[in-house]
Design a protein around this motif. Structure first.
Motif, PDB file in Angstrom:
ATOM      1  N   THR A  15      12.792  -3.690   6.639  1.00 19.03           N
ATOM      2  CA  THR A  15      12.918  -4.315   8.078  1.00 19.03           C
ATOM      3  C   THR A  15      12.553  -3.158   9.164  1.00 19.03           C
ATOM      4  O   THR A  15      12.489  -3.272  10.352  1.00 19.03           O
ATOM      5  CB  THR A  15      14.648  -4.664   8.203  1.00 19.03           C
ATOM      6  OG1 THR A  15      15.145  -4.041   8.699  1.00 19.03           O
ATOM      7  CG2 THR A  15      14.486  -6.417   7.246  1.00 19.03           C
ATOM      8  N   ASP A  16      11.975  -2.423   8.681  1.00 20.02           N
ATOM      9  CA  ASP A  16      12.101  -0.878   9.559  1.00 20.02           C
ATOM     10  C   ASP A  16      10.591  -1.503  10.870  1.00 20.02           C
ATOM     11  O   ASP A  16       9.787  -1.874  10.236  1.00 20.02           O
ATOM     12  CB  ASP A  16      11.432   0.595   8.973  1.00 20.02           C
ATOM     13  CG  ASP A  16      11.619   1.522   9.603  1.00 20.02           C
ATOM     14  OD1 ASP A  16      10.404   1.128  10.832  1.00 20.02           O
ATOM     15  OD2 ASP A  16      12.370   2.676   9.800  1.00 20.02           O
ATOM     16  N   LYS A  17      10.978  -1.246  12.456  1.00 27.46           N
ATOM     17  CA  LYS A  17       9.815  -2.009  12.908  1.00 27.46           C
ATOM     18  C   LYS A  17       8.610  -1.372  12.907  1.00 27.46           C
ATOM     19  O   LYS A  17       7.290  -0.980  13.539  1.00 27.46           O
ATOM     20  CB  LYS A  17      10.713  -1.915  14.354  1.00 27.46           C
ATOM     21  CG  LYS A  17      11.675  -2.495  14.154  1.00 27.46           C
ATOM     22  CD  LYS A  17      11.306  -4.740  14.407  1.00 27.46           C
ATOM     23  CE  LYS A  17      12.499  -5.465  14.371  1.00 27.46           C
ATOM     24  NZ  LYS A  17      12.065  -7.035  13.684  1.00 27.46           N
ATOM     25  N   ARG A  18       8.447   0.120  12.715  1.00 25.17           N
ATOM     26  CA  ARG A  18       7.572   1.237  12.247  1.00 25.17           C
ATOM     27  C   ARG A  18       6.460   0.629  11.605  1.00 25.17           C
ATOM     28  O   ARG A  18       5.249   1.071  11.844  1.00 25.17           O
ATOM     29  CB  ARG A  18       7.783   2.552  12.060  1.00 25.17           C
ATOM     30  CG  ARG A  18       8.812   2.814  13.467  1.00 25.17           C
ATOM     31  CD  ARG A  18       9.558   4.780  12.823  1.00 25.17           C
ATOM     32  NE  ARG A  18      10.722   4.430  11.457  1.00 25.17           N
ATOM     33  CZ  ARG A  18      11.248   5.805  10.619  1.00 25.17           C
ATOM     34  NH1 ARG A  18      11.303   6.565  11.257  1.00 25.17           N
ATOM     35  NH2 ARG A  18      11.652   5.336   9.954  1.00 25.17           N
ATOM     36  N   LEU A  19       6.947  -0.015  10.572  1.00 27.92           N
ATOM     37  CA  LEU A  19       6.446  -0.313   9.422  1.00 27.92           C
ATOM     38  C   LEU A  19       4.621  -1.369   9.429  1.00 27.92           C
ATOM     39  O   LEU A  19       5.828  -2.490  10.686  1.00 27.92           O
ATOM     40  CB  LEU A  19       6.314  -0.729   8.206  1.00 27.92           C
ATOM     41  CG  LEU A  19       7.940  -0.149   7.542  1.00 27.92           C
ATOM     42  CD1 LEU A  19       7.949  -0.366   6.039  1.00 27.92           C
ATOM     43  CD2 LEU A  19       5.891   0.873   6.468  1.00 27.92           C
TER      44      LEU A  19
END
Length: 283
Positions: free
Chosen positions: A111-115
């Protein structure tokens, strides 16, 4: 024409060399417009060694992949503007190894938004080291392959990723390195089940071209399995060299694009912010 390379590593991965900057420079040099850096993040060794209370079985079993993940994402962020100025779209990805070791943790990391992009891979079975460490002359290969596709199906059913990495990965070592032929016919129904649930979950597969430059001599998967995936309704497919150094960037990708066309795909895709961007294979 090079359309993309969606599977690459640097020295941030335990088995890679070089830097993100060197990958980007190489991409600009060879005219590669889309580059996803996908460092290894092994979910069965995400925390430090004391957390698991086990000893590494070989030099490649590095723990604390949480730190690897953070280092990788920062390195990509640091290079994005320079890459763009040189005509390269740099994407932040990971190769999430063994997500089935802890599906809850794997979902949280994803869920990391950087991905932009997540490859789910199975490099080792739940009770064994990585496939490249095994002695296939002393292991019952049919049972091993059946277990591989069973564990792979569990990952496909979970489905919190973008593409499944290098289907038939064990053949790199069983056939390519050891020279033991493997007939995939007994596992075709397991493979079909993986493809069906991937499609149902909105996930795809990758065409990994690394085998073309290795002893195995074939991509992961082969044309026959690409056709099967397409016949079952598969549309989402990425192209990746699985380069572990800048010199291997893009290798086999043009051949891979031709294989995709032969299998009936009109396009390949890459991912931005976890959404597929389709690119015509006629470009």
């Amino acid at each position: 024409m090079l359309l993309m390379d969606c599977h690459t590593h640097t020295g941030i991965s335990p088995d890679g060399t070089g830097t993100v900057s060197q990958l980007c420079a190489r991409a600009a040099m060879i005219g590669l417009p889309v580059l996803a850096v996908t460092e290894h993040v092994e979910m069965n060794r995400f925390f430090s060694q004391p957390h698991y209370g086990v000893q590494p079985r070989n030099e490649w079993e590095v723990f604390n992949h949480a730190a690897v993940f953070e280092q990788a994402q920062q390195a990509i962020i640091n290079e994005k503007n320079a890459a763009s100025a040189n005509g390269v779209t740099l994407l932040a990805g990971i190769e999430m190894g063994q997500p089935g070791a802890d599906f809850g943790l794997s979902e949280s990391v994803g869920t990391d938004k950087r991905l932009d992009f997540i490859i789910a891979s199975l490099h080792e079975l739940s009770d064994l080291p990585d496939f490249f460490c095994l002695d296939y002359t002393s292991i019952p290969v049919p049972a091993l392959m059946e277990q591989y596709f069973d564990e792979l199906y569990a990952i496909c059913r979970w489905g919190k990723f973008d593409v499944l990495g290098h289907l038939t990965y064990p053949l790199r070592y069983i056939e390519g390195e050891t020279g033991i032929p493997v007939d995939l016919t007994p596992y075709l129904e397991q493979i079909r089940s993986c493809f069906r649930i991937l499609i149902e979950n909105g996930c795809g597969i990758e065409l990994n071209t690394s085998g073309l430059r290795q002893k195995y001599g074939k991509p992961f998967p082969t044309l026959e399995l690409l056709r099967l995936y397409r016949e079952l309704g598969g549309e989402i497919i990425t192209l990746g060299s699985d380069a572990h150094c800048a010199d291997d960037l893009g290798k086999g990708v043009e051949t891979g694009a031709l294989l995709l066309k032969a299998a009936g795909f009109p396009s390949a895709c890459y991912f931005q912010q976890r959404n597929p961007v389709f690119v015509s294979l006629d470009n």
